[in-house]
Design a protein around this motif. Structure first.
Motif, PDB file in Angstrom:
ATOM      1  N   UNK A  75       0.932  -1.091  -0.030  1.00  0.00           N
ATOM      2  CA  UNK A  75       0.081   0.750   0.141  1.00  0.00           C
ATOM      3  C   UNK A  75       0.832   1.146  -0.226  1.00  0.00           C
ATOM      4  N   UNK A  76       1.879   1.156   1.060  1.00  0.00           N
ATOM      5  CA  UNK A  76       2.398   2.596   1.059  1.00  0.00           C
ATOM      6  C   UNK A  76       3.785   2.270  -0.607  1.00  0.00           C
ATOM      7  N   UNK A  91      -6.688  10.227  -4.955  1.00  0.00           N
ATOM      8  CA  UNK A  91      -7.013   9.295  -4.882  1.00  0.00           C
ATOM      9  C   UNK A  91      -8.679   8.680  -4.746  1.00  0.00           C
ATOM     10  N   UNK A  92      -8.984   7.836  -5.536  1.00  0.00           N
ATOM     11  CA  UNK A  92     -10.577   8.089  -5.318  1.00  0.00           C
ATOM     12  C   UNK A  92     -10.763   6.255  -4.281  1.00  0.00           C
ATOM     13  N   UNK A  93     -10.260   5.213  -5.473  1.00  0.00           N
ATOM     14  CA  UNK A  93     -10.390   4.405  -4.196  1.00  0.00           C
ATOM     15  C   UNK A  93      -8.636   3.274  -4.290  1.00  0.00           C
ATOM     16  N   UNK A  94      -8.762   2.367  -2.956  1.00  0.00           N
ATOM     17  CA  UNK A  94      -7.333   1.645  -3.639  1.00  0.00           C
ATOM     18  C   UNK A  94      -8.008  -0.008  -3.942  1.00  0.00           C
ATOM     19  N   UNK A 118      -0.846   6.215   7.147  1.00  0.00           N
ATOM     20  CA  UNK A 118      -0.209   6.471   6.067  1.00  0.00           C
ATOM     21  C   UNK A 118      -1.532   7.140   4.652  1.00  0.00           C
ATOM     22  N   UNK A 119      -2.473   6.259   4.615  1.00  0.00           N
ATOM     23  CA  UNK A 119      -2.659   5.996   3.465  1.00  0.00           C
ATOM     24  C   UNK A 119      -4.167   7.172   4.127  1.00  0.00           C
ATOM     25  N   UNK A 146     -14.502   5.021   3.653  1.00  0.00           N
ATOM     26  CA  UNK A 146     -13.090   5.366   3.724  1.00  0.00           C
ATOM     27  C   UNK A 146     -11.805   5.217   4.788  1.00  0.00           C
ATOM     28  N   UNK A 147     -10.716   5.697   4.496  1.00  0.00           N
ATOM     29  CA  UNK A 147      -9.780   5.633   5.226  1.00  0.00           C
ATOM     30  C   UNK A 147      -9.789   5.941   7.093  1.00  0.00           C
ATOM     31  N   UNK A 148     -10.562   6.012   7.125  1.00  0.00           N
ATOM     32  CA  UNK A 148     -10.602   6.816   8.505  1.00  0.00           C
ATOM     33  C   UNK A 148     -11.658   5.673   9.143  1.00  0.00           C
TER      34      UNK A 148
END
Ligand code: THU
Length: 165
Positions: A75-76, A91-94, A118-119, A146-148
């Motif tokens: 990911x990083x 960045x829209x999606x991972x 990091x994300x 969401x990453x959060x």
């Protein structure tokens, strides 16, 4: 004493064909990224693909090192590459996946704490959520908007910026 609750929302798709085509495509890119994984020590290959707002796809994979802490997660590798080569693009999606010859990967692979932090910083800087799509080498797909959602009590750098001694 007060007690509070944090509620996070995540969704599962039992059948991969249920997810939108764009997300299926991003997962396919993450699986392709596995080819570049260098994991001779853990034998745990992780692949990651992210989509930028202009449609660009960036792939990354875990890169290990004989000095173990020098290695880096997929990911990083992907987000730092995107930040370096496409600065300012959202960045829209991972999508994240994994494969291994030694352990089972038939379940969604969720990112480690350092990758979440990091994300998250990219998400805060761009002021819009990054969707995370997770799947093992097979099986159900897990998604958060969401990453959060994956790191509710994240370390907030705003505290550093405002620090006055
Ligand atoms: N790994 C990732 O690439 N992403 C994660 O979020 C967790 C772990 C890698 C690091 C190492 O190369 C291998 O998986 C085993 O920990």
């Amino acid at each position: 004493m007060n007690e509070e609750r944090v509620i996070i929302t995540y969704r599962y798709y039992q059948n991969p064909s249920e997810i939108p085509t764009e997300e299926q495509e991003l997962l396919s890119h993450a699986k392709r990224a596995l080819l570049g994984s260098y994991a001779p020590y853990s034998q745990f290959n992780v692949g990651c693909a992210l989509r930028l707002e202009d449609g660009t796809i960036v792939q990354g994979s875990n890169q290990e090192n004989m000095a173990y802490p020098s290695g880096l997660c997929a990911e990083r590798v992907a987000i730092f590459w995107a930040g370096s080569n496409h600065p300012g693009k959202k960045i829209v999606a991972i999508a994240i996946t994994a494969a291994s010859k030694v352990v089972s990967t038939d379940h969604p692979i969720t990112p480690c704490g350092s990758c979440r932090q990091s994300m998250l910083e990219y998400e805060l800087n761009q002021c819009s959520p990054i969707k995370i799509i997770m799947q093992g080498s097979s099986g159900r797909i897990m998604e958060v908007e969401s990453v959060s959602s994956l790191l509710p009590f994240y370390f907030n750098e705003v505290d550093l910026k405002h620090q006055k001694l």
